[in-house]
Design a protein around this motif. Structure first.
Motif, PDB file in Angstrom:
ATOM      1  N   GLY A  97      57.666  14.365   2.331  1.00  0.00           N
ATOM      2  CA  GLY A  97      56.517  15.068   1.792  1.00  0.00           C
ATOM      3  C   GLY A  97      55.875  15.944   2.860  1.00  0.00           C
ATOM      4  N   LEU A  98      55.498  17.165   2.504  1.00  0.00           N
ATOM      5  CA  LEU A  98      55.071  18.139   3.499  1.00  0.00           C
ATOM      6  C   LEU A  98      53.893  17.647   4.338  1.00  0.00           C
ATOM      7  N   ASP A  99      52.876  17.080   3.705  1.00  0.00           N
ATOM      8  CA  ASP A  99      51.709  16.628   4.472  1.00  0.00           C
ATOM      9  C   ASP A  99      52.028  15.461   5.391  1.00  0.00           C
ATOM     10  N   GLU A 100      53.063  14.704   5.039  1.00  0.00           N
ATOM     11  CA  GLU A 100      53.447  13.555   5.868  1.00  0.00           C
ATOM     12  C   GLU A 100      54.259  13.968   7.096  1.00  0.00           C
ATOM     13  N   ILE A 101      54.982  15.093   7.004  1.00  0.00           N
ATOM     14  CA  ILE A 101      55.918  15.445   8.086  1.00  0.00           C
ATOM     15  C   ILE A 101      55.482  16.639   8.921  1.00  0.00           C
ATOM     16  N   ALA A 102      54.534  17.455   8.423  1.00  0.00           N
ATOM     17  CA  ALA A 102      54.311  18.745   9.084  1.00  0.00           C
ATOM     18  C   ALA A 102      52.841  19.121   9.184  1.00  0.00           C
ATOM     19  N   TRP A 103      52.512  19.808  10.286  1.00  0.00           N
ATOM     20  CA  TRP A 103      51.240  20.517  10.419  1.00  0.00           C
ATOM     21  C   TRP A 103      51.460  21.951   9.946  1.00  0.00           C
ATOM     22  N   TYR A 104      50.682  22.365   8.948  1.00  0.00           N
ATOM     23  CA  TYR A 104      50.813  23.722   8.416  1.00  0.00           C
ATOM     24  C   TYR A 104      49.429  24.189   7.969  1.00  0.00           C
ATOM     25  N   ALA A 105      49.352  25.321   7.273  1.00  0.00           N
ATOM     26  CA  ALA A 105      48.056  25.942   7.001  1.00  0.00           C
ATOM     27  C   ALA A 105      47.053  25.017   6.311  1.00  0.00           C
ATOM     28  N   ASN A 106      47.546  24.122   5.446  1.00  0.00           N
ATOM     29  CA  ASN A 106      46.633  23.282   4.670  1.00  0.00           C
ATOM     30  C   ASN A 106      46.037  22.108   5.442  1.00  0.00           C
ATOM     31  N   ASN A 107      46.617  21.758   6.599  1.00  0.00           N
ATOM     32  CA  ASN A 107      46.129  20.534   7.261  1.00  0.00           C
ATOM     33  C   ASN A 107      45.969  20.648   8.779  1.00  0.00           C
ATOM     34  N   SER A 108      46.245  21.818   9.365  1.00  0.00           N
ATOM     35  CA  SER A 108      46.314  21.922  10.834  1.00  0.00           C
ATOM     36  C   SER A 108      44.992  22.286  11.499  1.00  0.00           C
ATOM     37  N   ASP A 109      43.977  22.635  10.702  1.00  0.00           N
ATOM     38  CA  ASP A 109      42.717  23.126  11.262  1.00  0.00           C
ATOM     39  C   ASP A 109      42.933  24.394  12.090  1.00  0.00           C
ATOM     40  N   GLY A 110      43.990  25.149  11.738  1.00  0.00           N
ATOM     41  CA  GLY A 110      44.217  26.440  12.366  1.00  0.00           C
ATOM     42  C   GLY A 110      44.687  26.406  13.806  1.00  0.00           C
ATOM     43  N   ARG A 111      45.284  25.297  14.225  1.00  0.00           N
ATOM     44  CA  ARG A 111      45.747  25.212  15.612  1.00  0.00           C
ATOM     45  C   ARG A 111      46.905  24.221  15.715  1.00  0.00           C
ATOM     46  N   ALA A 112      47.653  24.354  16.806  1.00  0.00           N
ATOM     47  CA  ALA A 112      48.728  23.406  17.073  1.00  0.00           C
ATOM     48  C   ALA A 112      48.143  22.024  17.360  1.00  0.00           C
ATOM     49  N   GLN A 113      48.865  21.005  16.957  1.00  0.00           N
ATOM     50  CA  GLN A 113      48.415  19.619  17.120  1.00  0.00           C
ATOM     51  C   GLN A 113      49.375  18.862  18.043  1.00  0.00           C
ATOM     52  N   ALA A 114      48.869  17.792  18.643  1.00  0.00           N
ATOM     53  CA  ALA A 114      49.715  16.952  19.497  1.00  0.00           C
ATOM     54  C   ALA A 114      50.939  16.485  18.715  1.00  0.00           C
ATOM     55  N   VAL A 115      52.093  16.481  19.382  1.00  0.00           N
ATOM     56  CA  VAL A 115      53.335  16.115  18.712  1.00  0.00           C
ATOM     57  C   VAL A 115      53.379  14.613  18.421  1.00  0.00           C
ATOM     58  N   GLY A 116      54.265  14.252  17.488  1.00  0.00           N
ATOM     59  CA  GLY A 116      54.544  12.852  17.222  1.00  0.00           C
ATOM     60  C   GLY A 116      53.592  12.157  16.280  1.00  0.00           C
ATOM     61  N   GLN A 117      52.629  12.881  15.721  1.00  0.00           N
ATOM     62  CA  GLN A 117      51.679  12.247  14.807  1.00  0.00           C
ATOM     63  C   GLN A 117      52.201  12.197  13.374  1.00  0.00           C
ATOM     64  N   LYS A 118      53.122  13.069  13.044  1.00  0.00           N
ATOM     65  CA  LYS A 118      53.688  13.115  11.701  1.00  0.00           C
ATOM     66  C   LYS A 118      54.982  12.304  11.649  1.00  0.00           C
ATOM     67  N   VAL A 119      55.400  11.958  10.440  1.00  0.00           N
ATOM     68  CA  VAL A 119      56.587  11.124  10.242  1.00  0.00           C
ATOM     69  C   VAL A 119      57.834  11.850  10.743  1.00  0.00           C
ATOM     70  N   ALA A 120      58.673  11.129  11.473  1.00  0.00           N
ATOM     71  CA  ALA A 120      59.925  11.688  11.986  1.00  0.00           C
ATOM     72  C   ALA A 120      60.977  11.742  10.878  1.00  0.00           C
ATOM     73  N   ASN A 121      62.033  12.521  11.139  1.00  0.00           N
ATOM     74  CA  ASN A 121      63.148  12.506  10.194  1.00  0.00           C
ATOM     75  C   ASN A 121      64.026  11.285  10.458  1.00  0.00           C
ATOM     76  N   ALA A 122      65.131  11.169   9.738  1.00  0.00           N
ATOM     77  CA  ALA A 122      65.969   9.965   9.814  1.00  0.00           C
ATOM     78  C   ALA A 122      66.605   9.769  11.181  1.00  0.00           C
ATOM     79  N   TRP A 123      66.667  10.812  11.997  1.00  0.00           N
ATOM     80  CA  TRP A 123      67.228  10.702  13.345  1.00  0.00           C
ATOM     81  C   TRP A 123      66.158  10.581  14.416  1.00  0.00           C
ATOM     82  N   GLY A 124      64.916  10.392  14.004  1.00  0.00           N
ATOM     83  CA  GLY A 124      63.852  10.176  14.978  1.00  0.00           C
ATOM     84  C   GLY A 124      63.287  11.430  15.604  1.00  0.00           C
ATOM     85  N   LEU A 125      63.532  12.585  14.993  1.00  0.00           N
ATOM     86  CA  LEU A 125      63.012  13.856  15.491  1.00  0.00           C
ATOM     87  C   LEU A 125      61.677  14.162  14.822  1.00  0.00           C
ATOM     88  N   HIS A 126      60.675  14.473  15.629  1.00  0.00           N
ATOM     89  CA  HIS A 126      59.335  14.766  15.124  1.00  0.00           C
ATOM     90  C   HIS A 126      59.060  16.270  15.133  1.00  0.00           C
TER      91      HIS A 126
END
Length: 203
Positions: free
Chosen positions: A109-138
């Motif tokens: 689900g987009l909100d679970e895996i990614a920072w984008y226009a709807n949830n980022s507060d207009g700036r880059a966010q610290a990595v690793g806060q969103k759910v990783a993919n099946a190979w552990g990549l965030h």
């Protein structure tokens, strides 16, 4: 040392809707950074050109005791095929790893895996806060776009290079594994960074 994930060999089908072309790439095993390259407060490094990105790969290789993956002479950049040093992923490697080897537009689900226009507060966010993919990549999708090695379409766009993944300011329609963007290798913007790759070099 950077946290790298072992990616198994496989194959990926790519397409260019603008040209109406499709092709398949067979990939040997490689390694990919668990996160985009980060700076202060674990926020992705951004506003880097493609030239900055390849130079940073060499700098980080030296810091971690690897030989350089690139020979750089002005704007002439050559990949040293036998080097285990850090490099940019190819777009085939990037897309294959994005959805963990299973063709899909997203890996959750987009909100679970990614920072984008709807949830980022207009700036880059610290990595690793969103759910990783099946190979552990965030943060494969959203947060910052990531430069790839490949030329986009030399016949039409000359030296333009590809970037993938979507950024913190992009709408949901731009955040997907098959979305391809391109620009001149001197282009730099606040939501464009990089992720390290490594070739698996056997003796």
């Amino acid at each position: 040392m950077h946290s790298m994930v072992d990616i198994p060999a496989g194959a990926i089908a790519l397409r260019d809707d603008r040209l109406g072309t499709r092709w398949e790439v067979t990939l040997p095993a490689f390694r990919l950074g668990r996160y985009p390259v980060t700076g202060a407060d674990d926020v992705p490094v951004a506003s880097v050109s493609w030239y900055d990105a390849v130079a940073l790969c060499n700098k980080l290789s030296a810091e971690d005791g690897f030989p350089a993956a690139y020979e750089i002479s002005g704007e002439d950049v050559t990949l040293v095929d036998s080097s285990p040093g850090y490099r940019l992923p190819t777009e085939a490697e990037w897309q294959y790893a994005c959805t963990a080897g299973v063709p899909a537009y997203r890996y959750g689900g987009l909100d679970e895996i990614a920072w984008y226009a709807n949830n980022s507060d207009g700036r880059a966010q610290a990595v690793g806060q969103k759910v990783a993919n099946a190979w552990g990549l965030h943060d494969m999708l959203g947060n910052v776009w990531e430069w790839c090695w490949d030329l986009y379409d030399p016949a039409t766009y000359g030296s333009y290079r590809i970037f993938r993944g979507g950024g913190f300011d992009d709408p949901d329609r731009s955040i997907g594994s098959t979305v391809r963007r391109r620009s001149h290798p001197t282009f730099a913007i606040e939501d464009l960074g990089l992720r390290l790759a490594q070739s698996v070099v056997t003796a």
